[in-house]
Design a protein around this motif. Structure first.
Motif, PDB file in Angstrom:
ATOM      1  N   THR A 158     -52.913  38.634  31.118  1.00 24.14           N
ATOM      2  CA  THR A 158     -53.387  39.463  32.101  1.00 24.14           C
ATOM      3  C   THR A 158     -52.692  39.175  33.360  1.00 24.14           C
ATOM      4  N   LEU A 159     -52.589  37.898  33.637  1.00 21.02           N
ATOM      5  CA  LEU A 159     -51.762  37.685  34.960  1.00 21.02           C
ATOM      6  C   LEU A 159     -50.354  37.853  34.585  1.00 21.02           C
ATOM      7  N   ARG A 160     -49.949  37.762  33.702  1.00 21.37           N
ATOM      8  CA  ARG A 160     -48.477  38.087  33.532  1.00 21.37           C
ATOM      9  C   ARG A 160     -48.316  39.650  33.502  1.00 21.37           C
ATOM     10  N   LEU A 161     -49.317  40.347  33.153  1.00 26.49           N
ATOM     11  CA  LEU A 161     -49.122  41.885  33.164  1.00 26.49           C
ATOM     12  C   LEU A 161     -49.153  42.026  34.754  1.00 26.49           C
ATOM     13  N   TRP A 162     -50.059  41.417  35.662  1.00 24.15           N
ATOM     14  CA  TRP A 162     -50.347  41.859  36.946  1.00 24.15           C
ATOM     15  C   TRP A 162     -49.157  41.514  37.592  1.00 24.15           C
ATOM     16  N   VAL A 163     -48.547  40.320  37.340  1.00 23.59           N
ATOM     17  CA  VAL A 163     -46.921  39.942  37.974  1.00 23.59           C
ATOM     18  C   VAL A 163     -46.261  40.930  37.925  1.00 23.59           C
ATOM     19  N   ARG A 164     -45.818  41.284  36.364  1.00 22.53           N
ATOM     20  CA  ARG A 164     -44.860  42.418  36.161  1.00 22.53           C
ATOM     21  C   ARG A 164     -45.101  43.861  36.849  1.00 22.53           C
ATOM     22  N   GLN A 165     -46.283  44.160  36.622  1.00 23.11           N
ATOM     23  CA  GLN A 165     -46.650  45.302  37.579  1.00 23.11           C
ATOM     24  C   GLN A 165     -46.469  45.192  39.152  1.00 23.11           C
TER      25      GLN A 165
END
Length: 120
Positions: free
Chosen positions: A37-44
């Motif tokens: 989830t955190l990785r997705l937020w960073v990429r976004q």
């Protein structure tokens, strides 16, 4: 599925990107979210241009290879030493071998000299 506010997501991304030594997993664990989830937020956030790339660590990582400068010789007789302590005998069951005596005996038996051994 839990819904997080945009402010929480932005703060999580900022927290992760602000410390080069922190991993996605450690920040996610501290915040109570999954690392994906955190990785997705960073990429976004990076794709939207609202978050920079994370800088690499500036210090030697904890898992750096050990060099000879990091290792000191163990004192003789210690469990990790390769040198036996003075006055100690080999462990029980192991014979003491005097190799020089065995070589001299073998030479005498065959009539060979040390020069014969060098020439061979």
């Amino acid at each position: 599925m839990k819904v997080y506010s945009a402010e929480f997501k932005a703060d999580a991304v900022t927290l992760y990107l602000s410390d080069p030594a922190r991993t996605v997993a450690s920040v996610a664990r501290d915040l109570g979210v999954s690392r994906e989830t955190l990785r997705l937020w960073v990429r976004q956030a990076q794709a939207a241009g609202t978050a920079p790339e994370k800088a690499g660590p500036t210090t030697k990582p904890a898992h750096a290879p050990i060099t000879s400068d990091d290792v000191s010789e163990s004192p003789p007789g210690s469990p990790t030493s390769t040198t036996p302590a003075a006055g100690t005998a080999p462990p029980t069951g192991y014979p003491t071998i005097d190799y020089e005596e065995r070589i001299m005996t073998a030479r005498a038996a065959t009539g060979a000299t040390s020069q014969d051994a060098i020439a061979a």
